[in-house]
Design an enzyme around this catalytic site. Structure first.
Site, PDB file in Angstrom:
ATOM      1  N   TYR A  17      12.938  -1.077   8.790  1.00 10.48           N
ATOM      2  CA  TYR A  17      14.307  -1.698   8.818  1.00 10.48           C
ATOM      3  C   TYR A  17      15.521  -0.835   7.615  1.00 10.48           C
ATOM      4  CZ  TYR A  17      17.758  -5.244   8.524  1.00 10.48           C
ATOM      5  OH  TYR A  17      18.342  -5.923   7.379  1.00 10.48           O
ATOM      6  N   GLU A  39      17.920 -14.299   9.766  1.00  6.36           N
ATOM      7  CA  GLU A  39      18.459 -14.395   8.414  1.00  6.36           C
ATOM      8  C   GLU A  39      17.886 -16.140   7.852  1.00  6.36           C
ATOM      9  OE1 GLU A  39      18.845 -12.619   5.596  1.00  6.36           O
ATOM     10  OE2 GLU A  39      19.723 -10.814   6.298  1.00  6.36           O
ATOM     11  N   TRP A  47      11.972 -11.661   3.420  1.00  3.82           N
ATOM     12  CA  TRP A  47      12.232 -11.133   4.332  1.00  3.82           C
ATOM     13  C   TRP A  47      11.326 -10.284   5.624  1.00  3.82           C
ATOM     14  CZ3 TRP A  47      15.782 -11.123   7.764  1.00  3.82           C
ATOM     15  CH2 TRP A  47      15.973 -10.494   8.709  1.00  3.82           C
TER      16      TRP A  47
END
Length: 192
Positions: A17, A39, A47
């Site tokens: 990512y 998000e 995350w």
């Protein structure tokens, strides 16, 4: 030159990512919506957890088709909560539908969700020059301003800290350390 920002070394999913998406400008409304959902899903979680569930989110929400998500019924959302591998928080799941509807309204008003978001920075990314990751703020004047406007338009899970992470995710803000090979300046120099 260091290989990357240190948080990216947590696992392969985070590294990928970081190296291919984080802080890279995007103008694709579907991707912008996907990152908004992810998000928001991260609120209170790591995350890494969200990234590991990303494919389940894509499957549950029809590859983040905005119109599809806006039309989901309450029973559809309950089924998604029960049958998919996404985060089970019902407020976060409902926010996918309400945020999709809000994106559609923004698209009608601005031509695209991208036009709306990028207008906050005059369509130019903010390139930071941090030497240490501890310099990166959790929120900014821009994230507070955008958060306020998103909330006014009916968006959910868009507080200033979430919005700051979102701005990084979609490349409006580049917060790679200046020594990271994936910082805008370093990517640009590689392409010369």
């Amino acid at each position: 030159m260091e290989s990357s920002c240190s948080w990216a070394s947590l696992n392969e999913c985070m590294r990928l990512y970081h190296d291919t998406e984080w802080c890279r400008p995007s103008h694709d409304d579907r991707y912008l919506f996907e990152m908004l959902v992810l998000e928001g899903a991260q609120a209170g979680l790591s995350w890494s957890i969200v990234l590991n569930k990303r494919e389940a989110y894509r499957e549950a929400f029809n590859q983040f088709d905005i119109s599809y998500c806006a039309q989901l019924s309450d029973s559809d959302l309950e089924r998604i909560k029960t049958d998919s591998g996404i985060i089970k928080n019902m407020l976060k799941i409902r926010s996918v539908r309400s945020n999709a509807s809000a994106v559609l309204a923004v698209q009608r008003a601005f031509g695209s969700f991208s036009n709306y978001l990028w207008s906050f920075v005059d369509h130019r990314p903010i390139i930071s020059h941090w030497t240490d990751e501890r310099e990166v703020p959790a929120e900014s004047e821009l994230s507070r301003k955008l958060s306020k406007d998103l909330k006014k338009r009916g968006f959910k899970f868009v507080g200033p800290v979430i919005v700051y992470s979102y701005l990084q995710a979609i490349g409006i803000v580049d917060d790679h350390k200046i020594s990271c090979p994936f910082h805008t300046r370093n990517r640009s120099e590689k392409n010369r």
